[in-house]
Design an enzyme around this catalytic site. Structure first.
Site, PDB file in Angstrom:
ATOM      1  N   THR A 132     -54.145 -68.674 -13.085  1.00  0.00           N
ATOM      2  CA  THR A 132     -55.560 -68.624 -12.684  1.00  0.00           C
ATOM      3  C   THR A 132     -56.424 -67.912 -13.724  1.00  0.00           C
ATOM      4  O   THR A 132     -56.025 -66.901 -14.302  1.00  0.00           O
ATOM      5  CB  THR A 132     -55.656 -67.909 -11.327  1.00  0.00           C
ATOM      6  OG1 THR A 132     -54.743 -68.539 -10.427  1.00  0.00           O
ATOM      7  CG2 THR A 132     -57.062 -67.989 -10.754  1.00  0.00           C
ATOM      8  N   PRO A 248     -42.707 -76.993  -4.423  1.00  0.00           N
ATOM      9  CA  PRO A 248     -42.179 -77.011  -3.056  1.00  0.00           C
ATOM     10  C   PRO A 248     -41.487 -75.714  -2.663  1.00  0.00           C
ATOM     11  O   PRO A 248     -41.739 -75.171  -1.584  1.00  0.00           O
ATOM     12  CB  PRO A 248     -41.203 -78.202  -3.071  1.00  0.00           C
ATOM     13  CG  PRO A 248     -41.777 -79.117  -4.110  1.00  0.00           C
ATOM     14  CD  PRO A 248     -42.339 -78.205  -5.172  1.00  0.00           C
ATOM     15  N   GLU A 250     -41.877 -72.720  -3.989  1.00  0.00           N
ATOM     16  CA  GLU A 250     -42.834 -71.612  -3.952  1.00  0.00           C
ATOM     17  C   GLU A 250     -43.614 -71.645  -2.633  1.00  0.00           C
ATOM     18  O   GLU A 250     -43.892 -70.607  -2.029  1.00  0.00           O
ATOM     19  CB  GLU A 250     -43.812 -71.727  -5.116  1.00  0.00           C
ATOM     20  CG  GLU A 250     -43.136 -71.504  -6.451  1.00  0.00           C
ATOM     21  CD  GLU A 250     -43.996 -71.909  -7.634  1.00  0.00           C
ATOM     22  OE1 GLU A 250     -43.426 -72.166  -8.690  1.00  0.00           O
ATOM     23  OE2 GLU A 250     -45.229 -71.980  -7.497  1.00  0.00           O
ATOM     24  N   GLY A 371     -50.954 -69.769  -3.839  1.00  0.00           N
ATOM     25  CA  GLY A 371     -49.917 -70.808  -3.761  1.00  0.00           C
ATOM     26  C   GLY A 371     -50.515 -72.192  -3.600  1.00  0.00           C
ATOM     27  O   GLY A 371     -49.852 -73.133  -3.171  1.00  0.00           O
TER      28      GLY A 371
HETATM   29  C1  LIG Z   1     -53.771 -61.582  -4.042  1.00  0.00           C
HETATM   30  C2  LIG Z   1     -53.750 -62.765  -4.966  1.00  0.00           C
HETATM   31  C3  LIG Z   1     -52.614 -63.024  -5.734  1.00  0.00           C
HETATM   32  C4  LIG Z   1     -52.605 -64.107  -6.613  1.00  0.00           C
HETATM   33  N1  LIG Z   1     -51.532 -64.261  -7.463  1.00  0.00           N
HETATM   34  C5  LIG Z   1     -51.631 -65.154  -8.480  1.00  0.00           C
HETATM   35  C6  LIG Z   1     -50.647 -65.190  -9.523  1.00  0.00           C
HETATM   36  O1  LIG Z   1     -49.664 -64.430  -9.515  1.00  0.00           O
HETATM   37  N2  LIG Z   1     -50.804 -66.064 -10.534  1.00  0.00           N
HETATM   38  C7  LIG Z   1     -51.868 -66.904 -10.592  1.00  0.00           C
HETATM   39  O2  LIG Z   1     -51.956 -67.668 -11.541  1.00  0.00           O
HETATM   40  N3  LIG Z   1     -52.816 -66.910  -9.614  1.00  0.00           N
HETATM   41  C8  LIG Z   1     -52.729 -66.046  -8.578  1.00  0.00           C
HETATM   42  N4  LIG Z   1     -53.703 -66.012  -7.614  1.00  0.00           N
HETATM   43  C9  LIG Z   1     -54.818 -66.943  -7.695  1.00  0.00           C
HETATM   44  C10 LIG Z   1     -54.797 -67.988  -6.586  1.00  0.00           C
HETATM   45  O3  LIG Z   1     -53.728 -68.868  -6.757  1.00  0.00           O
HETATM   46  C11 LIG Z   1     -56.172 -68.686  -6.615  1.00  0.00           C
HETATM   47  O4  LIG Z   1     -57.119 -67.732  -6.144  1.00  0.00           O
HETATM   48  C12 LIG Z   1     -56.204 -69.954  -5.807  1.00  0.00           C
HETATM   49  O5  LIG Z   1     -55.410 -70.939  -6.386  1.00  0.00           O
HETATM   50  C13 LIG Z   1     -57.634 -70.502  -5.638  1.00  0.00           C
HETATM   51  O6  LIG Z   1     -58.290 -70.564  -6.859  1.00  0.00           O
HETATM   52  P1  LIG Z   1     -59.763 -69.931  -6.982  1.00  0.00           P
HETATM   53  O7  LIG Z   1     -59.707 -68.543  -6.483  1.00  0.00           O
HETATM   54  O8  LIG Z   1     -60.260 -70.158  -8.362  1.00  0.00           O
HETATM   55  O9  LIG Z   1     -60.654 -70.762  -5.957  1.00  0.00           O
HETATM   56  P2  LIG Z   1     -61.438 -72.196  -6.220  1.00  0.00           P
HETATM   57  O10 LIG Z   1     -60.518 -73.074  -6.911  1.00  0.00           O
HETATM   58  O11 LIG Z   1     -62.703 -71.780  -6.918  1.00  0.00           O
HETATM   59  O12 LIG Z   1     -61.701 -72.617  -4.772  1.00  0.00           O
HETATM   60  C14 LIG Z   1     -62.780 -72.124  -3.962  1.00  0.00           C
HETATM   61  C15 LIG Z   1     -62.757 -72.879  -2.632  1.00  0.00           C
HETATM   62  O13 LIG Z   1     -62.997 -74.263  -2.878  1.00  0.00           O
HETATM   63  C16 LIG Z   1     -61.983 -75.046  -2.295  1.00  0.00           C
HETATM   64  N5  LIG Z   1     -61.717 -76.228  -3.107  1.00  0.00           N
HETATM   65  C17 LIG Z   1     -61.419 -76.273  -4.440  1.00  0.00           C
HETATM   66  N6  LIG Z   1     -61.206 -77.535  -4.818  1.00  0.00           N
HETATM   67  C18 LIG Z   1     -61.354 -78.307  -3.710  1.00  0.00           C
HETATM   68  C19 LIG Z   1     -61.249 -79.701  -3.436  1.00  0.00           C
HETATM   69  N7  LIG Z   1     -60.913 -80.543  -4.392  1.00  0.00           N
HETATM   70  N8  LIG Z   1     -61.467 -80.137  -2.169  1.00  0.00           N
HETATM   71  C20 LIG Z   1     -61.798 -79.269  -1.193  1.00  0.00           C
HETATM   72  N9  LIG Z   1     -61.909 -77.937  -1.385  1.00  0.00           N
HETATM   73  C21 LIG Z   1     -61.686 -77.469  -2.623  1.00  0.00           C
HETATM   74  C22 LIG Z   1     -60.767 -74.132  -2.267  1.00  0.00           C
HETATM   75  O14 LIG Z   1     -59.841 -74.582  -1.300  1.00  0.00           O
HETATM   76  C23 LIG Z   1     -61.416 -72.808  -1.918  1.00  0.00           C
HETATM   77  O15 LIG Z   1     -61.610 -72.733  -0.535  1.00  0.00           O
HETATM   78  C24 LIG Z   1     -53.723 -64.963  -6.690  1.00  0.00           C
HETATM   79  C25 LIG Z   1     -54.838 -64.712  -5.892  1.00  0.00           C
HETATM   80  C26 LIG Z   1     -54.884 -63.618  -5.074  1.00  0.00           C
HETATM   81  C27 LIG Z   1     -56.159 -63.342  -4.327  1.00  0.00           C
END
Ligand SMILES: Cc1cc2nc3c(=O)[nH]c(=O)nc-3n(C[C@H](O)[C@H](O)[C@H](O)COP(=O)(O)OP(=O)(O)OC[C@H]3O[C@@H](n4cnc5c(N)ncnc54)[C@H](O)[C@@H]3O)c2cc1C
Length: 385
Positions: A132, A248, A250, A371
């Site tokens: 991310t 899957p 994860e 995830g």
């Molecule tokens: C405590 C914590 C631990 C984490 N650990 C890790 C880690 O170890 N490594 C890592 O790489 N990441 C990690 N993450 C990141 C996490 O995987 C992301 O926050 C997550 O994948 C969502 O990405 P984003 O926050 O950029 O949200 P966005 O992608 O900006 O999404 C925002 C909203 O829009 C919605 N959305 C996005 N696209 C669509 C679509 N096509 N259709 C409908 N709705 C959509 C999403 O569902 C969400 O509700 C962690 C996050 C947290 C908070």
């Protein structure tokens, strides 16, 4: 409390039950007493990793020849469940053992496996996966971190955020573009040993609403140079496929954690409402309490049976991404609903962090987000309609 009378997960064996009992004792004795302090300091003690390594909790499902426990993914599930039962949500072992170690074992060269896995198994190295970025999470194809090949090195530039184990990790699997023009096909996984490089910087240990002992952090890479032999596997551009193949299992781990949380929520709430009195009765004597908790118990039982079915499929190498996505979104949705319902029965005490249900409430919310968000899970399922 049994959610289903006489039910035993079909993947549970006698050997796994022994593991379950020893891991339970370990977490209760070694981790749970420090939980509150770890929450306050924003990370587990560094030596928690070494202790977990000694107890055989790290890399339990990695081959013995690479220092692992030689178990199956069921070992990982047992360990994740016990961590949930003990309420030590901040320890990032699922990422360390359940994700990064498996990337290395599945795609790494012999040299890479021998170099990193034994140190991960002892806790000498802590691992993280950095996908991310501030500008991209769900849409991973939008990753902007680059790894440019210069001679026999990659030069990495970019920024990552929300990275689990971000403050303690010394081995980071970085998702980077080796060919920015090629989209998903230009994405590679590159391992960074943080002690070996210059230009790597850890940013803030982020202030979250839950999982306070987890050092989820920002990471910065400014002209970080690593040898080309740190490319995971032997071929550039395979990163996306590598990420997809592991999803899957994860997602199953997240579902397993959700199941334990639901079961624990029902248990602690039944116990509390039996004791707490109002209007001359126990809270559990009110029909509303009984009906809501009956619903929670039923849903927790359904979640468990479905997750167990997924687990059986995974162990047979047959868990498909769609079914795993179903397990991930539904169980985490139910986890949040059930924990919220249960918290209500604690009244004001449910809002106090000294009550486990309060911590379960704040810890649960992220399950619907990381995830792959639950919306992304539904998108994957919808593609099969
Ligand atoms: C405590 C914590 C631990 C984490 N650990 C890790 C880690 O170890 N490594 C890592 O790489 N990441 C990690 N993450 C990141 C996490 O995987 C992301 O926050 C997550 O994948 C969502 O990405 P984003 O926050 O950029 O949200 P966005 O992608 O900006 O999404 C925002 C909203 O829009 C919605 N959305 C996005 N696209 C669509 C679509 N096509 N259709 C409908 N709705 C959509 C999403 O569902 C969400 O509700 C962690 C996050 C947290 C908070």
């Amino acid at each position: 409390m049994e959610m289903i009378a006489g039910y035993k997960s079909p993947w549970m064996t006698e050997e796994l039950e022994i593991l379950e009992s020893s891991v339970r004792k370990f977490y209760e004795k070694e981790f749970a007493p420090h939980s509150e302090r770890w929450n306050k300091q924003g990370h587990v003690d560094r030596d928690a990793w070494n202790k977990a390594g000694e107890a055989g909790i790290l890399c339990a499902s990695i081959s013995e020849e690479y220092g692992g426990g030689g178990g199956s993914f069921a070992h990982e599930m047992v360990i994740a469940q016990e961590q949930g039962r003990a309420g030590v949500a901040g320890f990032g072992n699922s990422v360390h053992s359940g994700i990064v170690a498996h990337y290395i074992e599945a795609y790494g060269t012999e040299e890479q496996k021998k170099k990193w896995l034994p140190k991960m198994a002892t806790g000498e190295m802590v691992a993280a996966i950095a996908m991310t970025e501030p500008g991209t999470g769900s849409d991973l194809q939008g990753v902007r971190t680059t790894a440019k090949k210069v001679g026999n090195q990659y030069v990495i530039n970019g920024q990552k955020t929300f990275i689990t184990n971000g403050q303690q990790a010394t081995l980071i699997c970085v998702v980077a573009k080796t060919d920015p023009a090629a989209g998903a096909k230009g994405t590679s996984l590159i391992m960074v040993e943080t002690d070996e490089v210059e230009g790597f910087r850890r940013g803030r240990n982020l202030d979250k609403i839950g999982q306070h002992a987890q050092d989820t952090s920002e990471l910065f890479f400014d002209d970080v140079k690593v040898p080309t032999s740190n490319l995971l596997g032997t071929e550039e551009g395979k990163g996306f496929i590598q990420l997809m193949q592991q999803l899957p299992q994860e997602r199953l781990i997240i579902a397993v954690q959700a199941c334990v949380a639901m079961e624990k929520a029902v248990e602690v709430t039944a116990a509390y409402t039996k004791e707490r009195k109002a209007f001359g009765k126990s809270i559990l004597d009110f029909q509303n309490t009984q009906f809501r908790l009956a619903e929670c118990k039923t849903e927790a039982a359904i979640a468990r049976v479905f997750t167990d079915d997924c687990a059986m499929k995974l162990l047979e190498g047959k868990l498909d991404p769609t079914t795993a996505a179903m397990a991930k979104w539904w169980t985490t949705q139910k986890q949040c609903e059930i924990v919220d319902t249960c918290l209500q029965f604690f009244g004001g005490y449910g809002y106090m962090m000294e009550y486990p249900i309060a911590q379960m409430y704040t810890d649960a919310r992220i399950q619907k987000i990381y995830g792959g968000t639950n919306e992304i899970m539904k998108m994957l399922i919808a593609r099969t309609l």
